[in-house]
Design an enzyme around this catalytic site. Structure first.
Site, PDB file in Angstrom:
ATOM      1  N   LYS A 197       0.837  -1.201   0.000  1.00  0.00           N
ATOM      2  CA  LYS A 197       0.000   0.000   0.000  1.00  0.00           C
ATOM      3  C   LYS A 197       0.875   1.255   0.000  1.00  0.00           C
ATOM      4  CE  LYS A 197      -3.835  -2.213   2.485  1.00  0.00           C
ATOM      5  NZ  LYS A 197      -3.132  -3.487   2.798  1.00  0.00           N
ATOM      6  N   CYS A 314      -8.684  -6.446   6.688  1.00  0.00           N
ATOM      7  CA  CYS A 314      -8.993  -7.652   5.909  1.00  0.00           C
ATOM      8  C   CYS A 314      -9.819  -8.595   6.785  1.00  0.00           C
ATOM      9  CB  CYS A 314      -7.720  -8.325   5.391  1.00  0.00           C
ATOM     10  SG  CYS A 314      -6.505  -8.710   6.675  1.00  0.00           S
TER      11      CYS A 314
END
Length: 421
Positions: A197, A314
């Site tokens: 990311k 997640c």
């Protein structure tokens, strides 16, 4: 002893030992399971037993067998407790083009020269389900994402080893994409390792601006440094530090306007998790995680110049997602509000509170991705209207470099084609 511990952790009934060895093994569990999943992809197998020698992997009757030697209960039913979940096989291989080194067109041409067939941009998720062999497409939502069949192995591909492409699930690309900082911004990646990311943020910023990336684990920071160097990331300060100990009033962070927060979570949305992983964490475990997530989210909102924050996990559990966002928004009163993330995205937040539909969720069944949750928060400006949706979401397939901050005029994007070396 280490090999026995790893075997018991990944294939057995759990660790029976105690003390520091047990704690050490559990600390590295996620990384061991991730490596096991990558090994299956490399060998193009779907079951742990298929990694064994042929004479041990197949019984005389041609059945798949477990590591202990007993026939797999799912040999005929298509289900095995030690095999990946069926949902894992329908998640494609996503490839993010690293625009710090190349462009989408050049990557497509490179794959075509390698014998891959490019089928154009996908019009629906259903089209992605039909991919097979050496066929690939452009993603229907993210313009710099290419989609390959699920068993495609690109770890040895020149584009990957040179940092021109990043192997990153589509859901994992959403946080940086929706944060959308303009070039020159100061950004914090609060729980950054392993760095995918972070590299995505750098690409969106075009290496113009400043990224502060934090992780408490020294080995993970070292791994992140390697990944970012390979990806050509500059203007990023790595720090081996717990984000909760970072002082928001430090002058170093006085210009931080964007924060990406992807904290530790149960990982319940990861469909490629290894065998033996706890699929239903206890209520105590969820509450402990949620408590940490609330603290770190509230801490992130305390940076004085912050304008926009993306919170993601997640996890599939409401306790770690909608409940955390609701609690922190209530704590901060009218200072921040939730904005609609990606209105065209099909999966929305659970109806846990009024406005939770502004969040988005991802899942293998509905979006062909890992399980994920994303919420976008923006600071409320006194006397000014607050946008109900981020600028990036109002346009179809916006380029990261085209994002604008609320109230700012959009900047024209200069076209510049980069050639791959």
């Amino acid at each position: 002893l280490p090999q026995v511990l790893v075997y018991d952790l990944l294939f057995g009934k759990g660790l029976k030992c105690g003390g520091r060895w047990k704690a050490l093994a559990r600390r590295h569990r996620a990384r061991l399971e991730a490596e096991l999943a990558r090994m299956k992809v490399r060998h193009r197998v779907s079951c742990n037993e298929e990694l064994l020698a042929p004479e041990r992997a197949v019984s005389a009757a041609g059945e798949r067998v477990r590591a202990g030697g007993a026939p797999c209960a799912g040999s005929n039913a298509g289900l095995c407790l030690t095999c990946p979940a069926p949902a894992a096989s329908q998640v494609p291989r996503y490839v993010r083009v690293n625009t710090l080194k190349t462009c989408v067109g050049d990557v497509i041409d490179f794959f075509k020269r390698q014998g891959y067939a490019y089928l154009g941009k996908a019009a629906s998720a259903e089209e992605l389900k039909t991919l097979s062999g050496k066929k690939f497409m452009s993603d229907l939502h993210l313009p710099e994402l290419l989609v390959f069949p699920s068993q495609t192995d690109l770890h040895d591909n020149l584009l990957y080893t040179s940092g021109h492409i990043i192997l990153q699930d589509k859901a994992s690309c959403l946080p940086a994409f929706l944060l959308g900082p303009v070039a020159g911004s100061h950004v914090i990646d609060a729980c950054a390792a392993p760095g995918n990311k972070t590299s995505h943020l750098a690409a969106i910023l075009k290496n113009k601006g400043q990224i502060f990336a934090f992780d408490v684990d020294p080995k993970r920071v070292a791994t992140m440094n390697t990944l970012l160097t390979r990806a050509g990331v500059t203007g990023c300060q790595l720090a081996q530090q717990d984000f909760l100990t970072v002082d928001p009033r430090d002058p170093k962070y006085s210009k931080v306007t964007h924060i990406l927060l992807d904290p530790s979570c149960s990982g319940s949305g990861m469909v490629t998790r290894g065998p033996g992983e706890e699929t239903a964490p206890s209520a105590e475990r969820l509450q402990a995680l949620a408590g940490f997530q609330r603290r770190v989210l509230s801490h992130a909102l305390s940076f004085p110049a912050l304008q926009r924050l993306v919170y993601s996990t997640c996890s599939l559990h409401q306790e770690e997602n909608e409940d955390v966002v609701q609690a922190v928004l209530q704590e901060w009163g009218s200072a921040f509000r939730l904005v609609t993330a990606f209105p065209s995205w099909p999966c929305r937040g659970l109806a846990a509170f009024s406005g939770a539909e502004s969040c988005l969720r991802a899942s293998p069944a509905e979006t062909l991705t890992q399980g994920f949750f994303v919420a976008v928060l923006e600071r409320c400006k006194e006397g000014a209207a607050v946008p109900s949706s981020p600028p990036a979401a109002d346009k179809e397939n916006p380029q990261p470099g085209q994002r604008t901050e609320p109230g700012a005029a959009p900047k024209k994007r200069k076209k510049k084609k980069q050639q791959m070396k």
